[in-house]
Design a protein around this motif. Structure first.
Motif, short mmCIF file in Angstrom:
data_model
loop_
_atom_site.label_atom_id
_atom_site.label_comp_id
_atom_site.label_asym_id
_atom_site.label_seq_id
_atom_site.Cartn_x
_atom_site.Cartn_y
_atom_site.Cartn_z
N LEU A 5 -22.78 24.43 35.79
CA LEU A 5 -23.03 23.21 34.58
C LEU A 5 -22.16 22.39 35.31
CD1 LEU A 5 -21.69 24.87 31.72
CD2 LEU A 5 -23.94 24.31 31.71
N LEU B 256 -28.51 17.91 29.79
CA LEU B 256 -27.86 18.26 29.20
C LEU B 256 -27.06 18.49 28.21
CD1 LEU B 256 -25.80 16.62 31.86
CD2 LEU B 256 -26.16 18.46 31.64
N SER C 137 -28.23 20.70 25.71
CA SER C 137 -27.83 22.04 25.96
C SER C 137 -26.42 22.09 25.38
CB SER C 137 -27.96 22.19 27.50
OG SER C 137 -29.41 22.00 27.99
N LYS C 138 -25.48 21.19 25.05
CA LYS C 138 -24.50 21.25 24.46
C LYS C 138 -24.13 22.14 23.80
CE LYS C 138 -21.13 18.70 21.90
NZ LYS C 138 -20.85 17.55 21.21
N MET D 44 -23.56 25.57 26.48
CA MET D 44 -22.93 25.21 27.49
C MET D 44 -21.48 25.03 27.14
SD MET D 44 -23.75 22.10 29.94
CE MET D 44 -24.19 19.96 28.33
N THR D 45 -21.43 25.24 25.46
CA THR D 45 -19.75 25.47 25.54
C THR D 45 -19.74 26.56 25.25
OG1 THR D 45 -19.99 23.13 23.96
CG2 THR D 45 -18.44 25.04 22.85
N GLN E 278 -20.71 28.94 27.18
CA GLN E 278 -20.41 28.99 28.97
C GLN E 278 -19.20 28.62 28.92
OE1 GLN E 278 -24.06 27.80 30.35
NE2 GLN E 278 -23.32 29.02 31.66
N LEU F 85 -15.36 18.89 28.73
CA LEU F 85 -16.65 19.09 28.89
C LEU F 85 -17.56 18.00 28.13
CD1 LEU F 85 -19.82 20.13 28.50
CD2 LEU F 85 -18.94 21.63 26.57
#
Length: 250
Positions: free
Chosen positions: A65, A186, A189-190, A193-194, A196, A214
């Motif tokens: 990321l 991006l 995919s919030k 990603m959070t 991860q 983030l």
């Protein structure tokens, strides 16, 4: 703005790794505010360019990321540099022939001034091929016969500035297309990603810092998206006008 983003956003609590920005600013970017005060920009968007400076991301300690955010920031910075170059070339052209005092990006008035200035010795037209446009200058003597003589320095400069405008406008649009795809991924995919980022944290305190980083990156991505669309729109308008002047269609 850039100074606070590079330095102030990294608190003393953060690790050495988190404290380092993904992209380092250039010294010239830190002087952007001063130069913006001295020279009135060619368009309102140019003021925003000076205020935001280069995009800098915070580390979130998930290598994949971090790389995506870094790639996005690099692409935005490249597009912004191309846009600024386009603005600079058009401003230079206006200054050479004293046209467009309303600070617009319009080329028609400048082309008219150039023709008027040199109509007795040159046939001047704007030519476009694909997305590349250029100033064609054909020397003409009495009876339509060509003359071999050096081109006037200002006319040569005008050719160079229009060539630079064309190259910069085309690159601004190209980079913008790539950038919108990056930012789109991006923003979509919030949530994953959070998760991860939460999984990468070893302590509750670290998780809070990484989630904050983030969120800041996502905010910068949304701002970059808005600015990028503006750059692309302005560059597209320049290319469209060039095509209209040349009698072509894009």
């Amino acid at each position: 703005m850039l100074r606070s983003l590079c330095c102030g956003c990294f608190s003393g609590e953060n690790s050495d790794t988190e404290r380092q920005p993904l992209l380092q600013p250039r010294p010239s970017d830190l002087d952007g505010a001063g130069s913006a005060r001295q020279t009135r920009p060619a368009h309102s968007e140019a003021q925003t360019v000076k205020r935001i400076g280069r995009l800098v991301m915070r580390r979130i300690c998930v290598p994949e990321l971090d790389q995506r955010f870094c790639d996005m920031a690099e692409t935005f910075n490249e597009q912004q540099a191309r846009y600024e170059s386009m603005v600079r070339h058009i401003r230079n052209l206006r200054q050479i022939y004293g046209c467009n005092h309303n600070d617009s990006f319009a080329l028609a008035e400048c082309l008219g001034r150039i023709r008027e200035e040199h109509e007795t010795k040159y046939r001047i037209s704007l030519k476009i091929k694909g997305y590349d446009f250029s100033l064609e200058v054909v020397p003409v003597g009495f009876g339509g016969e060509s003359e071999e003589e050096p081109m006037p320095p200002l006319l040569r400069l005008a050719q160079d500035e229009l060539k630079g405008t064309s190259e910069s406008a085309k690159a601004t649009i190209s980079k913008g297309t790539t950038l919108q795809e990056m930012i789109g991924w991006l923003l979509r995919s919030k949530e994953p990603m959070t998760e991860q980022v939460k999984g990468a944290a070893t302590t509750y305190q670290e998780r809070g810092r990484l989630i904050e980083n983030l969120e800041e990156n996502m905010k910068e991505a949304r701002r970059a998206k808005e600015l990028s669309l503006g750059y692309r729109q302005q560059a597209g308008a320049v290319l469209t006008e060039a095509a209209e002047i040349a009698g072509a269609s894009l």
